[in-house]
Write a protein that holds these residues in place. Structure first.
Motif, PDB file in Angstrom:
ATOM      1  N   ALA A 157       0.886  -1.164   0.000  1.00 44.76           N
ATOM      2  CA  ALA A 157       0.000   0.000   0.000  1.00 44.76           C
ATOM      3  C   ALA A 157       0.922   1.210   0.000  1.00 44.76           C
ATOM      4  CB  ALA A 157      -0.902   0.012   1.226  1.00 44.76           C
ATOM      5  N   ALA A 158       0.933   1.943  -1.095  1.00 40.73           N
ATOM      6  CA  ALA A 158       1.824   3.089  -1.195  1.00 40.73           C
ATOM      7  C   ALA A 158       1.391   4.184  -0.229  1.00 40.73           C
ATOM      8  CB  ALA A 158       1.819   3.619  -2.626  1.00 40.73           C
ATOM      9  N   ARG A 159       2.275   5.106   0.030  1.00 38.50           N
ATOM     10  CA  ARG A 159       1.901   6.260   0.834  1.00 38.50           C
ATOM     11  C   ARG A 159       0.737   6.969   0.155  1.00 38.50           C
ATOM     12  NH1 ARG A 159       6.418   8.750   3.923  1.00 38.50           N
ATOM     13  NH2 ARG A 159       5.815  10.756   3.029  1.00 38.50           N
ATOM     14  N   ILE A 196      -7.180  -3.207   0.402  1.00 34.82           N
ATOM     15  CA  ILE A 196      -7.908  -4.292   1.062  1.00 34.82           C
ATOM     16  C   ILE A 196      -7.657  -5.582   0.288  1.00 34.82           C
ATOM     17  CG2 ILE A 196     -10.168  -5.167   1.757  1.00 34.82           C
ATOM     18  CD1 ILE A 196     -11.111  -2.299   2.025  1.00 34.82           C
ATOM     19  N   LEU A 197      -7.208  -6.614   0.998  1.00 30.78           N
ATOM     20  CA  LEU A 197      -6.887  -7.910   0.392  1.00 30.78           C
ATOM     21  C   LEU A 197      -7.767  -8.997   0.985  1.00 30.78           C
ATOM     22  CD1 LEU A 197      -3.017  -7.745   0.930  1.00 30.78           C
ATOM     23  CD2 LEU A 197      -4.220  -7.089  -1.165  1.00 30.78           C
ATOM     24  N   VAL A 230      -7.528  -8.548   4.880  1.00 31.06           N
ATOM     25  CA  VAL A 230      -6.470  -7.697   5.409  1.00 31.06           C
ATOM     26  C   VAL A 230      -6.609  -6.309   4.816  1.00 31.06           C
ATOM     27  CG1 VAL A 230      -3.990  -7.418   5.755  1.00 31.06           C
ATOM     28  CG2 VAL A 230      -4.939  -9.713   5.481  1.00 31.06           C
ATOM     29  N   THR A 231      -6.587  -5.301   5.674  1.00 24.30           N
ATOM     30  CA  THR A 231      -6.578  -3.917   5.221  1.00 24.30           C
ATOM     31  C   THR A 231      -5.209  -3.329   5.531  1.00 24.30           C
ATOM     32  OG1 THR A 231      -8.937  -3.705   5.740  1.00 24.30           O
ATOM     33  CG2 THR A 231      -7.714  -1.675   5.360  1.00 24.30           C
ATOM     34  N   LEU A 232      -4.518  -2.861   4.485  1.00 23.03           N
ATOM     35  CA  LEU A 232      -3.188  -2.302   4.655  1.00 23.03           C
ATOM     36  C   LEU A 232      -3.274  -0.784   4.756  1.00 23.03           C
ATOM     37  CD1 LEU A 232      -1.148  -4.347   1.993  1.00 23.03           C
ATOM     38  CD2 LEU A 232      -1.638  -4.928   4.380  1.00 23.03           C
ATOM     39  N   ALA A 233      -2.608  -0.231   5.760  1.00 22.20           N
ATOM     40  CA  ALA A 233      -2.531   1.216   5.919  1.00 22.20           C
ATOM     41  C   ALA A 233      -1.498   1.785   4.941  1.00 22.20           C
ATOM     42  CB  ALA A 233      -2.156   1.562   7.360  1.00 22.20           C
ATOM     43  N   GLY A 253       4.766  -2.152   8.615  1.00 23.24           N
ATOM     44  CA  GLY A 253       3.771  -1.097   8.492  1.00 23.24           C
ATOM     45  C   GLY A 253       2.605  -1.352   9.428  1.00 23.24           C
ATOM     46  N   GLU A 254       1.385  -1.106   8.928  1.00 26.73           N
ATOM     47  CA  GLU A 254       0.190  -1.264   9.758  1.00 26.73           C
ATOM     48  C   GLU A 254      -0.889  -1.977   8.966  1.00 26.73           C
ATOM     49  OE1 GLU A 254      -2.660   1.462  12.694  1.00 26.73           O
ATOM     50  OE2 GLU A 254      -1.265   2.420  11.277  1.00 26.73           O
ATOM     51  N   ALA A 255      -1.553  -2.923   9.607  1.00 27.20           N
ATOM     52  CA  ALA A 255      -2.591  -3.681   8.918  1.00 27.20           C
ATOM     53  C   ALA A 255      -3.636  -4.157   9.914  1.00 27.20           C
ATOM     54  CB  ALA A 255      -1.991  -4.882   8.183  1.00 27.20           C
TER      55      ALA A 255
END
Length: 318
Positions: free
Chosen positions: A119-121, A126-127, A135-138, A160-162
């Motif tokens: 997930a880029a900046r 959402i995977l 999984v939701t990637l921040a 990162g954050e997920a």
């Protein structure tokens, strides 16, 4: 010959093989040497000492071959010579086995192929994984999934954050691994934050239970790893998980942390005019506002000045 030495032939097969072997004295001597190597050296398996095996065979090369000479009434010198040939061949076989064993033991295990999700900046991703996990990637997050995911275990690597929504399966444990903590799911929804530029790693459980080290956290509980040690920490689910719904919620959050999160969320550079500003506290909730509006609101609430440059924004004292 291998089946015969290992005792895997039937009685009929073994009888035919031994008749063929003993029909020629040199053949019998060679097989006798190999058989001696088999028993002297042992199997080339776990803990096999090749050097010890070679020493035992070389010692046997200097031992009189009385048994074979009695079985085959040939001249002693010829019988001795052919047995020596057999033992020399056996020594060569053991040397080959030793080399093969070293190669097998020293060969590094093949690396498991990894699939990487990013997930880029400035974006969320959402995977849905093969086991049904969502999984939701921040923003600014990397998640790695090994090719054998779901066979015996479900292991992921996170930077990162997920946020994870997992269906519990005791036969296939679900694990999220970061450089600073390893979270094991016991049937739950939870969030893990462990960015490479952050010395801490945080865990928040929304539903079910998660195990970290000797701790088991339930719904509404959180914990963090600092200086290599994990401990329970007070947590606000709304603040910790708001990002999964597209919101940013800060509750008495240090400005230094706010600046880092905004930089990832909007993919812009956010700096502070002085390190001392990082200790200032921010409280607020934002959704869909552009970066300049959010930073302007924060600057006004803290009595700071927002300066926009070519590479991003800076918060400084007025």
């Amino acid at each position: 010959m291998g089946r015969w030495l290992a005792g895997e032939m039937s009685l009929e097969e073994a009888a035919r093989f031994e008749f063929w072997v003993h029909s020629d004295v040199e053949r019998a001597a060679f097989v006798s040497g190999v058989r001696q190597a088999w028993y002297l050296a042992g199997a080339a398996g776990e803990g096999w000492d090749a050097q010890r095996a070679l020493r035992r065979i070389r010692a046997a090369q200097h031992t009189p071959v009385i048994a074979l000479m009695r079985r085959h009434p040939e001249p002693a010198s010829r019988a001795s010579r052919v047995v020596r040939i057999g033992l020399a061949a056996a020594a060569t076989i053991v040397a080959v086995l030793a080399a093969r064993t070293v190669i097998l033991h020293e060969r590094a295990p093949a690396a498991v192929a990894m699939t990487e999700y990013r997930a880029a900046r400035g974006q969320r991703v959402i995977l849905r994984l093969s086991d049904g996990t969502q999984v939701t990637l921040a923003p600014g997050t990397v998640l790695r999934r090994p090719a054998d995911f779901g066979r015996r275990e479900r292991r992921l690597e996170l930077e990162g954050e997920a946020y994870f929504v997992v269906t519990h399966d005791a036969a296939r444990p679900f694990t999220v691994q970061t450089p600073r903590l390893i979270a094991r799911d016991l049937g739950t929804r939870f969030s893990v934050r462990a960015y490479a530029d952050d010395p801490t790693a945080d865990l928040v459980v929304a539903e079910g239970t998660v195990a970290v080290d000797s701790f088991v956290l339930g719904a509404g509980e959180g914990g963090a790893t600092r200086n290599g040690s994990f401990a329970r920490t007070p947590v606000s689910l709304e603040q910790a998980l708001a990002w999964t719904d597209g919101r940013l919620v800060f509750q008495d959050t240090p400005l230094a942390e706010v600046a880092s999160r905004l930089a990832r969320w909007y993919d812009v550079e956010v700096t502070l005019g002085s390190p001392s500003l990082g200790a200032l506290r921010v409280t607020g909730s934002f959704r869909d506002e552009p970066a300049n509006a959010v930073l302007d609101a924060i600057a006004r609430s803290l009595g700071l000045r927002l300066v926009r440059g070519e590479s991003g924004y800076q918060l400084t004292r007025g």
